[in-house]
Design an enzyme around this catalytic site. Sequence first.
Site, PDB file in Angstrom:
ATOM      1  N   CYS A 120       0.870  -1.328  -0.040  1.00 15.23           N
ATOM      2  CA  CYS A 120      -0.003   0.092   0.011  1.00 15.23           C
ATOM      3  C   CYS A 120       0.686   1.248  -0.055  1.00 15.23           C
ATOM      4  O   CYS A 120       1.341   1.748  -1.069  1.00 15.23           O
ATOM      5  CB  CYS A 120      -0.913  -0.295   1.251  1.00 15.23           C
ATOM      6  SG  CYS A 120      -2.334   0.995   0.826  1.00 15.23           S
TER       7      CYS A 120
ATOM      8  N   HIS B   3      -3.703  -5.238   0.600  1.00 15.48           N
ATOM      9  CA  HIS B   3      -3.007  -5.780   1.642  1.00 15.48           C
ATOM     10  C   HIS B   3      -2.864  -7.393   1.595  1.00 15.48           C
ATOM     11  O   HIS B   3      -4.006  -7.935   2.236  1.00 15.48           O
ATOM     12  CB  HIS B   3      -3.828  -5.146   2.827  1.00 15.48           C
ATOM     13  CG  HIS B   3      -3.333  -3.923   3.148  1.00 15.48           C
ATOM     14  ND1 HIS B   3      -2.311  -3.489   3.971  1.00 15.48           N
ATOM     15  CD2 HIS B   3      -4.056  -2.809   2.759  1.00 15.48           C
ATOM     16  CE1 HIS B   3      -2.422  -1.977   4.035  1.00 15.48           C
ATOM     17  NE2 HIS B   3      -3.388  -1.671   3.419  1.00 15.48           N
TER      18      HIS B   3
ATOM     19  N   GLU C 223      -1.498  -9.288   3.124  1.00 15.88           N
ATOM     20  CA  GLU C 223      -1.079 -10.069   4.598  1.00 15.88           C
ATOM     21  C   GLU C 223      -2.622 -10.445   5.243  1.00 15.88           C
ATOM     22  O   GLU C 223      -2.694 -11.404   5.929  1.00 15.88           O
ATOM     23  CB  GLU C 223      -0.504  -8.998   5.381  1.00 15.88           C
ATOM     24  CG  GLU C 223      -1.292  -7.655   5.988  1.00 15.88           C
ATOM     25  CD  GLU C 223      -1.047  -6.716   5.081  1.00 15.88           C
ATOM     26  OE1 GLU C 223      -0.881  -6.971   3.720  1.00 15.88           O
ATOM     27  OE2 GLU C 223      -1.372  -5.418   5.481  1.00 15.88           O
TER      28      GLU C 223
END
Length: 547
Positions: free
Chosen positions: A380, A519, A521
């Site tokens: 990001c 994102h 993750e």
Amino acid sequence: MARYIFITGGVVSSLGKGLASAALGALLQARGFSVRLRKLDPYLNVDPGTMSPFEHGEVFVTDDGAETDLDLGHYERFTGVPAKMTDSVSSGRIYSNVLEKERRGDYLGKTIQVIPHVTDEIKDFIGIGDDEVDFMLCEIGGTVGDIEGLPFFEAIRQYCHDRPRGQCIFMHLTLLPYLASSGELKTKPTQHSVKEMQSIGIAPDILVCRSEKRIPEKEREKIAQFCNVRKEAVIAAYNLNSIYEAPLAYHNEGLDQAVLDAFEISPAPRPDMEKWNDVVDRISNTDGEVNVAIVGKYTSLEDAYKSIIEALSHGGMANRVKVNVKWIDAEIFEEKEIGPHLEGYDAILVPGGFGERGTKGKIKAAQFAREMKIPYLGICLGMQMAVIEAARNLAGIPDAGSEEFDIERGDTRFTPVVYHLKEWIQGNEKVTRKPADNKGGTMRLGAYDAILKDGSKVAEIYGTREIDERHRHRYEVDKRYIEKLEKLGICFSGMSPDGRLPEIIELKDHPWYVGVQFHPELKSKPFQPHPLFADFIRAAILCSRLV
Ligand code: GLN
């Protein structure tokens, strides 16, 4: 109709209620049941989106675009069930719904009260999607006795009371402190905490007791006796080397059996623990280690980047290596030489973030990774920094910057290579935002598709051309710079389906340099490491073996 497990905490906060809930969800799945996990938070913010990561840890974003508590991340990582907007609620949201209804006149002139109006609103929330799963696990944030928590405790008491017998159980987490001077584990705080629960009409069926020392049989009996639970329902929770050992540890302590007994489910389906045995095996039997530097702003609270740390550890599991993470405050080398701070790392990660502070250092880190050919993952803001760095140092735009920094300063000092996104497509609809919109929930949030370029590194890593990933940002790389940057070796390898929004960049002449606007993750799991993190760690291993 689902069976409900309400999870509460007593004695002290931070006992690992979220983890216990997530592990129990995983254990019920291992027995063949479907589950959904929910978090009910007593704080007054409408959602955690506007809370500082320093204070509240990471904001976890769901596919359907809700900004939620980081515990939902644990839930997803342990069960693989994608969390939804309807899996997280706060007092703020509940009160705001009630007040909105009051203004609309929905209550027909009645006096609005905590009981029944607020508690009914909570109960309605708890019951959403009741017929979709076998078990609904609802965790109540905070500790019993907190003022803000009372309406939630009253609501779950009523919820249980309203349902047929045997449909709901209560699991309460407490602490058994160890007194070194007398060499004893003390059960009194647990007794008091259970009394507190009983005084509001809730009798726990299962007690999970955190303890640093083994709980002697005698103490277990005492807790069972004084707290009015069966001895087999007093479950020990000891400290673990890795959170991913929790499902096996709780299973060995008999938690899932105790839950099935409490619901009188007999015979209990046999558990299949293979997935978790494999996860623990990958953590325990590693071959080497890699060192990853995270250059960020909120480095003083690890929870601020919870999902990134977890995703990195999943990347380690995929490659059977231990991942050592070092936090580096981006501000320390803003005016200094960066080399001494970043030399010796096998990979550099620049995570998401907001505001200008620390960005000078992050840009330097992106440049260092590019020039020194160290694997780089920019997430990001980390991708925006990489693009600004390339625009400044390769494309000859020395004042390249982001409107995010201009807006903060109220000037236009930069050439906006990253601009404030005010219009985009979600599904088949156009979404628009004005700069003056509220801060809460106004970002481009949730899952969006991206199309990957044929032959790119990321297409190979993902093994597909169409992906969807979760977003949380206001600013976007300006596609007008693509042509110029591509000539300089920066490949825009992922774009939104309409071709307007750059989603991924990668460097051609570099072992591993990837920036993503989303994102990744948030979707990584120990038993299903995210491909980008698995490959990033693979590249880090190669880098470590080169030096
Ligand atoms: N502040 C940047 C934006 O709003 C990046 C956000 C993030 O890193 N999550 O676009």
